[in-house]
Design an enzyme around this catalytic site. Structure first.
Site, PDB file in Angstrom:
ATOM      1  N   HIS A  43      14.985  35.510   3.906  1.00 52.65           N
ATOM      2  CA  HIS A  43      14.104  34.637   3.133  1.00 52.65           C
ATOM      3  C   HIS A  43      13.267  33.747   4.042  1.00 52.65           C
ATOM      4  O   HIS A  43      13.431  32.532   4.086  1.00 52.65           O
ATOM      5  CB  HIS A  43      14.938  33.816   2.130  1.00 52.65           C
ATOM      6  CG  HIS A  43      15.413  34.644   0.986  1.00 52.65           C
ATOM      7  ND1 HIS A  43      16.475  34.311   0.193  1.00 52.65           N
ATOM      8  CD2 HIS A  43      14.935  35.817   0.499  1.00 52.65           C
ATOM      9  CE1 HIS A  43      16.639  35.249  -0.731  1.00 52.65           C
ATOM     10  NE2 HIS A  43      15.724  36.172  -0.552  1.00 52.65           N
ATOM     11  N   HIS A  75      22.097  39.734   2.290  1.00 54.20           N
ATOM     12  CA  HIS A  75      22.658  39.307   0.998  1.00 54.20           C
ATOM     13  C   HIS A  75      23.396  40.416   0.269  1.00 54.20           C
ATOM     14  O   HIS A  75      24.075  40.162  -0.724  1.00 54.20           O
ATOM     15  CB  HIS A  75      21.539  38.818   0.069  1.00 54.20           C
ATOM     16  CG  HIS A  75      20.678  37.757   0.673  1.00 54.20           C
ATOM     17  ND1 HIS A  75      19.334  37.922   0.911  1.00 54.20           N
ATOM     18  CD2 HIS A  75      20.986  36.525   1.105  1.00 54.20           C
ATOM     19  CE1 HIS A  75      18.844  36.826   1.449  1.00 54.20           C
ATOM     20  NE2 HIS A  75      19.825  35.968   1.597  1.00 54.20           N
ATOM     21  N   CYS A  97      25.727  40.886   5.512  1.00 52.71           N
ATOM     22  CA  CYS A  97      26.498  40.029   6.432  1.00 52.71           C
ATOM     23  C   CYS A  97      28.006  40.227   6.196  1.00 52.71           C
ATOM     24  O   CYS A  97      28.454  40.262   5.050  1.00 52.71           O
ATOM     25  CB  CYS A  97      26.126  38.567   6.182  1.00 52.71           C
ATOM     26  SG  CYS A  97      27.138  37.450   7.156  1.00 52.71           S
ATOM     27  N   GLU A 127      22.476  37.710  -3.550  1.00 51.39           N
ATOM     28  CA  GLU A 127      23.910  37.720  -3.193  1.00 51.39           C
ATOM     29  C   GLU A 127      24.779  37.552  -4.439  1.00 51.39           C
ATOM     30  O   GLU A 127      25.796  38.240  -4.600  1.00 51.39           O
ATOM     31  CB  GLU A 127      24.196  36.590  -2.202  1.00 51.39           C
ATOM     32  CG  GLU A 127      25.637  36.624  -1.730  1.00 51.39           C
ATOM     33  CD  GLU A 127      26.038  35.364  -0.982  1.00 51.39           C
ATOM     34  OE1 GLU A 127      25.214  34.777  -0.268  1.00 51.39           O
ATOM     35  OE2 GLU A 127      27.205  34.977  -1.130  1.00 51.39           O
ATOM     36  N   THR A 150      27.853  32.251  -0.663  1.00 50.51           N
ATOM     37  CA  THR A 150      28.178  31.771   0.686  1.00 50.51           C
ATOM     38  C   THR A 150      27.353  30.555   1.116  1.00 50.51           C
ATOM     39  O   THR A 150      27.758  29.820   2.007  1.00 50.51           O
ATOM     40  CB  THR A 150      27.957  32.888   1.730  1.00 50.51           C
ATOM     41  OG1 THR A 150      26.633  33.392   1.565  1.00 50.51           O
ATOM     42  CG2 THR A 150      28.962  33.997   1.611  1.00 50.51           C
ATOM     43  N   CYS A 179      30.085  29.943   3.684  1.00 50.37           N
ATOM     44  CA  CYS A 179      30.142  30.346   5.094  1.00 50.37           C
ATOM     45  C   CYS A 179      30.120  29.106   6.004  1.00 50.37           C
ATOM     46  O   CYS A 179      29.491  28.099   5.685  1.00 50.37           O
ATOM     47  CB  CYS A 179      29.010  31.327   5.351  1.00 50.37           C
ATOM     48  SG  CYS A 179      27.950  30.992   6.678  1.00 50.37           S
ATOM     49  N   SER A 207      14.235  30.341   0.535  1.00 50.83           N
ATOM     50  CA  SER A 207      15.576  30.387   1.133  1.00 50.83           C
ATOM     51  C   SER A 207      16.497  29.390   0.426  1.00 50.83           C
ATOM     52  O   SER A 207      16.258  28.176   0.457  1.00 50.83           O
ATOM     53  CB  SER A 207      15.464  30.048   2.629  1.00 50.83           C
ATOM     54  OG  SER A 207      16.686  29.531   3.108  1.00 50.83           O
ATOM     55  N   ASN A 209      19.570  28.421   1.078  1.00 54.88           N
ATOM     56  CA  ASN A 209      20.314  27.437   1.886  1.00 54.88           C
ATOM     57  C   ASN A 209      19.386  26.362   2.441  1.00 54.88           C
ATOM     58  O   ASN A 209      19.791  25.222   2.622  1.00 54.88           O
ATOM     59  CB  ASN A 209      21.144  28.143   2.966  1.00 54.88           C
ATOM     60  CG  ASN A 209      20.315  28.638   4.116  1.00 54.88           C
ATOM     61  OD1 ASN A 209      20.062  27.916   5.056  1.00 54.88           O
ATOM     62  ND2 ASN A 209      19.858  29.885   4.045  1.00 54.88           N
TER      63      ASN A 209
END
Ligand code: SF4
Length: 265
Positions: A43, A75, A97, A127, A150, A179, A207, A209
């Site tokens: 992303h 993802h 991942c 994801e 995550t 994560c 994105s 995160n």
């Protein structure tokens, strides 16, 4: 004005790995084309554009592909999508991942043991859609297993868990599948918020995160801005500020962070 950069920035392990896999796949194809990523490989629009110049095409509709290879992003991809690609005899290059895969394994195990799986995360995120496809149909079981996307924040996860606990259940199992890299960036962001009076979050607007880091900054009340590249910066943001904090999402290249920092300085 001081500029403080989070001690952990740039690509995370899973993103680095996905890009390496995509680049190796392109290299092996020797420019013959037909190499796709299922949706953007990460992303970050700038990185996706760089990879597209090397030949990686973004595939948004699998009906449009009949030959070649598809790289699955970090993802992961929903089970029905993988099945459809296999039926079409398209080569699948899996760059999911390993930490996301670990969450898949937990969900598979819960499902096999008769738990109703609850995934806490952004419903439309690839994801989460993949985790839900692994969980399969709702079993209506009174045994509940909870996992997180995550890249969720700890606060969101705890909030989600307390909502789930309001329902009827006979047993609950909770797994912390956030994560470490994501969790660490959130801790570092909170640390910089204690020292700085303006925050700049660097990363793709798509994105999850990066947006989460931006939410943490905004909720703190400190003036905060989300930029994708240095060109988004505005001089006025820094007038009479004493300390600017810079944090980045897991799909932001180091080079982009460095350019942002240089321009702020
Ligand atoms: S944020 Fe964590 S789970 Fe997601 S790709 Fe990076 S290392 Fe993997």
């Amino acid at each position: 004005m001081r500029v403080k950069i989070a001690s952990h920035s740039g690509f995370c392990f899973g993103v680095k790995r996905a890009i390496k896999i995509a680049e190796e796949t392109l290299w092996r194809s020797k420019g013959k084309g037909n190499i796709y990523s299922l949706n953007p490989i990460i992303h970050n629009p700038q990185v996706v554009s760089d990879l597209s110049k090397k030949g990686l095409r973004v595939l948004r509709d699998i009906r449009k592909i009949n030959k070649g290879a598809v790289v699955i992003s970090s993802h992961g991809a929903p089970i029905d999508v993988i099945d459809r690609l296999k039926k079409k005899k398209i080569k699948i290059v899996d760059a999911t991942c390993p930490f996301v895969k670990h969450a898949h394994d937990i969900v598979k195990d819960l499902k096999a043991r008769g738990y109703r799986v609850v995934v806490i995360g952004d419903k439309e995120h690839p994801e989460v859609r993949t985790l839900l496809s692994v969980a399969g149909k709702d079993t209506k079981s009174r045994k509940i297993g909870i996992v997180s996307q995550t890249t969720q924040s700890r606060a969101n996860y705890i909030k989600g868990i307390s909502e789930v606990l309001k329902n009827d259940f006979s047993e609950v199992r909770i797994f912390n599948t956030i994560c470490n890299d994501t969790a660490e960036r959130q801790i570092l962001t909170r640390g910089l918020l204690n020292e700085c009076d303006v925050m700049v979050v660097v990363g793709g607007r798509n994105s999850a995160n990066t947006r989460r880091l931006f939410d943490i900054c905004k909720e703190s009340g400190v003036d905060s801005y989300h930029v994708e590249t240095k060109t988004d910066l505005k001089k006025g943001w820094f007038v009479s500020k004493k300390c600017a904090g810079v944090v980045s999402g897991t799909s932001t290249p180091d080079s982009t962070v460095k350019r942002v920092v240089q321009k702020i300085r």
